[in-house]
Design an enzyme around this catalytic site. Structure first.
Site, short mmCIF file in Angstrom:
data_model
loop_
_atom_site.label_atom_id
_atom_site.label_comp_id
_atom_site.label_asym_id
_atom_site.label_seq_id
_atom_site.Cartn_x
_atom_site.Cartn_y
_atom_site.Cartn_z
N SER A 146 6.58 -54.48 -25.15
CA SER A 146 5.20 -53.75 -25.08
C SER A 146 5.62 -52.34 -24.17
O SER A 146 6.19 -51.46 -24.58
CB SER A 146 4.40 -54.61 -24.32
OG SER A 146 2.86 -54.05 -24.06
N GLU A 241 -0.72 -56.84 -35.30
CA GLU A 241 -1.24 -56.05 -33.79
C GLU A 241 -1.52 -54.51 -33.90
O GLU A 241 -1.10 -53.87 -34.80
CB GLU A 241 -0.03 -56.34 -32.89
CG GLU A 241 1.37 -55.58 -33.32
CD GLU A 241 2.49 -55.63 -32.24
OE1 GLU A 241 2.27 -55.07 -31.25
OE2 GLU A 241 3.16 -56.43 -32.45
N HIS A 271 0.82 -59.19 -31.01
CA HIS A 271 1.80 -58.52 -29.96
C HIS A 271 2.74 -59.30 -29.14
O HIS A 271 2.20 -60.26 -28.46
CB HIS A 271 0.61 -57.90 -28.95
CG HIS A 271 1.17 -56.79 -28.14
ND1 HIS A 271 2.12 -55.51 -28.55
CD2 HIS A 271 1.35 -56.64 -26.71
CE1 HIS A 271 2.24 -55.02 -27.39
NE2 HIS A 271 1.88 -55.56 -26.28
#
Length: 299
Positions: A146, A241, A271
């Site tokens: 991320s 995502e 995600h």
């Protein structure tokens, strides 16, 4: 086809994350650290705290780890959340998958510490690892999920621009590379992504991290950077995502710039699904593939 277990995880994930919206960063940090008990550290792993300059870190070392090579792991959390505790499990699973010692870094978080604090911490940790382990830069792989994925790329950009030696490769799990949230998938997949049911919190975190700098600054949003000269890049991203464009657009730009870059899109996934290693076969398969990639880079 996504597994039955992934459908169950998706259902509960969507409900749990919806309740977090609107909480303060302090409240969300505490909750994320508490929820770390849901995820197990890999077997055969030794974890030991270490001071990385002025920052805290943790060595995650598999039994029989290969010598002379290492991983620097940069955790996710939109630059405002996340810690050693919250990401010990996924970092340990990746370390176990490739049998390589891993440094999990506690970098500074926004809004208390906006850009470039996290970047300075990651660059310092990369340089510290070389002197501490007495290994060459190209025997280190930087891994991040991320925001940590975006930070991994930004770290390589800063190293290139300052003339320092580069890591062997970058491995990114659902990297956040466009903090302006302008990718086409942000709106197209908003209804399919169980992790992000809205964009308010992400936009707020982006502003907190960027501070006085534009969201499209190349070290804040590597999607807009000159990627020429970066090391090999491997990206895993979920097909469902909202940050899918962040990965696809980045890898395409990297390939145009001459970088050996690959994006691996997983059908039905969201995600950073890899954290559900103990709950889903898709997560276990993804981590095993990451381990094989890292071993190949450092073979």
């Amino acid at each position: 086809m996504p597994s039955i277990r992934s459908h169950i995880v998706r259902f509960y994930l969507k409900r749990a994350l919806r309740r977090d919206s609107g909480q303060t960063y302090q409240q969300r940090r505490k909750k994320i650290n508490r929820s770390s008990n849901l995820f197990k550290t890999a077997r055969g792993i030794t974890c030991s705290p270490v001071e990385v300059g002025s920052r805290s870190g943790e060595w995650i070392v598999p039994n029989g780890a290969k010598e002379g090579v290492a991983i620097l792991y940069l955790h996710g959390g939109a630059y405002t959340l996340g810690s050693i505790d919250s990401h010990r499990a996924i970092a340990s699973q990746i370390a176990a998958a490739c049998q390589i010692q891993t440094l999990l870094l506690e970098y500074r978080l926004a809004p208390e510490h906006p850009y470039p604090a996290a970047l300075e911490d990651s660059v310092s940790a990369f340089l510290w690892m070389q002197s501490e382990l007495d290994i060459a830069a190209d025997r280190i792989v930087i891994v991040g999920d991320s925001a940590g994925g975006g930070l991994s790329i930004a770290t390589a950009i800063r190293l290139r621009n300052t003339g320092w030696d580069m890591p062997r490769a970058l491995v990114c799990l659902s990297p956040w590379t466009d903090l302006s949230m302008s990718g086409s998938s942000v709106q197209e997949l908003l209804g399919k992504d169980p992790f992000f049911t809205a964009t308010n919190d992400l936009c707020r975190a982006a502003s907190a991290y960027a501070g006085v700098h534009p969201l499209t600054h190349p070290e804040i949003s590597p999607r807009y950077a000159n990627l020429r000269g970066l090391p090999d890049l491997y990206v895993q991203v979920g097909a469902n995502e909202i940050l899918l464009s962040d990965s696809v657009d980045l890898v395409q730009a990297a390939q145009v710039a001459g970088v050996n870059a690959q994006v691996d899109i997983w059908p039905g996934m969201w995600h950073v699904w890899q954290v559900f290693h103990d709950q889903m076969p898709e997560a276990r398969c993804a981590v095993l593939k990451i381990g094989k990639k890292i071993k190949a880079y450092l073979s």
